[in-house]
Write a protein that holds these residues in place. Structure first.
Motif, short mmCIF file in Angstrom:
data_model
loop_
_atom_site.label_atom_id
_atom_site.label_comp_id
_atom_site.label_asym_id
_atom_site.label_seq_id
_atom_site.Cartn_x
_atom_site.Cartn_y
_atom_site.Cartn_z
N GLU A 87 45.95 31.24 47.74
CA GLU A 87 45.24 31.10 48.57
C GLU A 87 43.78 30.85 49.26
O GLU A 87 42.97 31.73 50.21
CB GLU A 87 43.68 31.79 47.06
N LEU A 88 43.35 29.55 49.32
CA LEU A 88 42.75 29.00 50.29
C LEU A 88 43.36 29.18 51.40
O LEU A 88 42.71 29.50 52.87
CB LEU A 88 42.87 27.57 50.26
N LEU A 89 44.89 29.23 51.63
CA LEU A 89 45.53 29.32 52.98
C LEU A 89 45.10 31.47 53.53
O LEU A 89 45.32 30.72 54.28
CB LEU A 89 47.10 28.62 53.22
N VAL A 90 45.73 31.88 52.32
CA VAL A 90 45.29 33.23 53.40
C VAL A 90 44.74 33.79 52.59
O VAL A 90 45.30 34.98 53.41
CB VAL A 90 47.51 33.61 52.17
N ASP A 91 43.94 33.42 52.33
CA ASP A 91 42.71 34.83 52.01
C ASP A 91 43.31 35.73 51.78
O ASP A 91 43.73 35.98 51.09
CB ASP A 91 42.02 34.37 53.25
N GLY A 92 41.93 36.56 52.30
CA GLY A 92 42.42 37.90 51.85
C GLY A 92 43.93 39.06 52.56
O GLY A 92 43.67 40.52 52.88
N ILE A 93 44.22 37.87 53.81
CA ILE A 93 44.70 38.11 54.91
C ILE A 93 46.25 39.44 54.73
O ILE A 93 46.40 40.65 55.14
CB ILE A 93 45.35 37.31 55.87
N ASP A 94 46.99 39.13 53.17
CA ASP A 94 48.00 40.02 52.75
C ASP A 94 48.32 39.75 51.78
O ASP A 94 48.55 39.10 50.50
CB ASP A 94 49.08 38.90 53.48
N PRO A 95 47.27 41.29 51.26
CA PRO A 95 47.64 41.48 49.82
C PRO A 95 48.99 41.08 49.03
O PRO A 95 49.05 41.08 47.30
CB PRO A 95 47.26 42.98 49.32
N VAL A 96 49.89 41.09 49.22
CA VAL A 96 51.23 40.89 49.14
C VAL A 96 51.37 39.88 48.83
O VAL A 96 52.29 39.54 47.61
CB VAL A 96 52.53 41.26 50.19
N ILE A 97 50.98 38.57 49.14
CA ILE A 97 51.15 37.61 48.40
C ILE A 97 50.00 36.96 47.77
O ILE A 97 50.74 36.56 46.86
CB ILE A 97 50.71 36.69 49.88
N LEU A 98 49.22 37.61 47.63
CA LEU A 98 48.18 37.67 46.01
C LEU A 98 49.14 38.21 45.03
O LEU A 98 49.12 37.97 44.02
CB LEU A 98 47.39 38.70 46.33
#
Length: 337
Positions: free
Chosen positions: A110-121
Motif C-alpha cells: 500500500e505504501l508503494l501504490v497508495d490509492g493510485i489503482d483501486p484494483v491492486i487494493l
C-alpha cells in the motif's frame, strides 16, 4: 484545511535572460491560474533574497515548498515530498509531522501504490500474490510474465501482475504497454499520469528520508526504497507481495532466474509456502549475482547527500558527474519556479 494555511508563490527567474513578451505572457498566465498569493512580478524580489533562498533553503530551479509557522520560523525546508507521499494527512506539513508519519509506516505494498489503482487494493484485500514490475525491455517483460504465470499455475497460487513502467523513457514504456495490452500479458496502467505519480512518490520517499537525515544502512525501509529506484535505472525488476506483505524486492537478473529455476525449489512450496520458498531461492541467487546499484541526482534536486552506501553490499558508493541529454522526456521549462 484551506483556512489553516496560506500559499505564496515566489517566482525566481534567471536574471541573465531578458524577459521577452512570450515569457511575460507565460508568467501572467501562470499567475492568473494560481489560486494562491503570488509576488506581483519577479523583478520585485531582491537579489539578496534570491541568494538566501538558494544558499539557505537550497533552491536549485526545482520547485520547493518551505513551510513557516505563525511566528515565521521554518518548520519544514521542503514539504513537497511528504505531500506526494501522504497528501493532506501530512498537515501541518512540519518536519516533526514528517518524522511521525515515517514512524507509523512499514514496507508494504500500500505504501508503494497508495490509492493510485483501486484494483491492486482489491487484490491485497483478497490476499493474492502480486507482482509489481517495471522496465522497458519488451522481451524481458514477455518472458517474465509468461514464466510467472506458468509458475503460479504449477504452484496453484492466485497471482496477479501489474506493469508500472519506468521513471523515464516514456516512448519505450508506451511500446511495452501496447505489447502487454495486445498479448494480454498482465494488468497495466494505461494512464501515464499514474506511472508518473508512482515514480514521483517513490522519489519523494528517498528525498524525504534524505531531508530527515535517514540515509544510513540502519534504516531498512530506506534500503528498499534505494533498491527499487536503483533497479529502475538498470533493466527490469519486480516486487513480489503476498497481500500487503512484500516478499521480495528484486532486480530482473535475480527475479526471473528464480522463476525459471522453479523445479529446484518447488518441493519447498508445500512445506514452507510459496512466498518463503521463493524468497529463500531468490536470496541464494542474489548472493551470487549482487546487482549493481546506481542513483542519478539532478543538480536541481537541492539537498543531495555527500555520500551514500549501496543498499545491496552496504559499501560507500563512488560518485560521478554525468551530462545527460534525453530528448524523449523533453527539457522542463525552469524559467519560472
Amino acid at each position: 484545511m484551506d483556512s489553516q494555511y496560506e500559499m505564496v508563490w515566489i517566482p525566481i527567474v534567471d536574471r541573465s535572460i531578458e524577459l521577452t513578451e512570450p515569457m511575460k505572457e507565460k508568467f501572467e498566465s501562470l499567475q492568473t491560474s494560481m489560486p494562491w498569493f503570488t509576488v506581483y512580478h519577479p523583478s520585485l524580489i531582491e537579489k539578496a533574497v534570491i541568494r538566501f533562498i538558494k544558499e539557505v533553503w537550497h533552491f536549485r530551479n526545482k520547485p520547493i515548498l518551505v513551510v513557516l509557522d505563525p511566528q515565521g520560523r521554518v518548520v519544514s525546508p521542503n514539504a513537497l515530498h511528504m505531500m506526494w507521499i501522504w497528501g493532506s494527512n501530512a498537515f501541518p506539513f512540519t518536519s516533526s509531522r514528517e518524522e511521525s508519519l515515517w514512524r507509523q509506516e512499514t514496507w508494504r505494498l500500500e505504501l508503494l501504490v497508495d490509492g493510485i489503482d483501486p484494483v491492486i487494493l482489491n487484490w491485497i484485500e483478497e490476499g493474492k500474490y502480486i507482482f509489481l514490475y517495471g522496465g522497458d525491455d519488451v522481451e524481458w517483460v514477455r518472458k517474465f510474465t509468461n514464466t510467472a504465470r506458468g509458475v503460479a499455475l504449477a504452484a496453484r497460487i492466485p497471482l496477479e501482475m501489474v506493469y508500472v513502467g519506468k521513471s523515464s523513457k516514456r516512448e519505450q514504456v508506451r511500446r511495452v504497454m501496447a505489447t502487454i495490452a495486445v498479448e494480454k500479458l498482465s494488468h497495466t496502467w494505461q494512464d501515464l499520469t499514474m506511472i508518473w505519480f508512482f515514480w514521483t512518490r517513490l522519489e519523494s520517499m528517498l528525498f524525504s528520508k534524505i531531508q530527515l537525515g535517514k540515509i544510513d544502512e540502519h534504516d531498512p525501509m530506506m534500503q528498499e526504497i534505494k533498491k527499487l529506484l536503483s533497479y529502475d535505472r538498470e533493466g527490469g525488476w519486480a516486487v513480489l507481495s503476498k497481500g500487503t506483505e512484500v516478499v521480495v524486492n528484486g532486480h530482473g537478473t535475480t527475479v526471473l532466474p528464480t522463476l525459471l529455476e522453479y523445479d529446484l525449489w518447488k518441493e519447498n512450496v508445500p512445506v514452507k509456502g510459496f512466498d518463503l520458498a521463493f524468497q529463500e531461492h531468490h536470496g541464494k541467487l542474489h548472493d551470487i549475482a549482487h546487482p549493481c546499484c546506481r542513483f542519478d541526482f539532478p543538480m536541481t534536486a537541492g539537498r543531495i547527500p555527500v555520500t551514500m552506501k549501496c543498499p545491496e553490499c552496504h559499501r560507500t558508493m563512488e560518485r560521478f558527474s554525468t551530462f545527460l541529454c534525453c530528448h524523449d522526456e523533453g527539457i522542463p521549462d525552469v524559467l519560472f519556479q
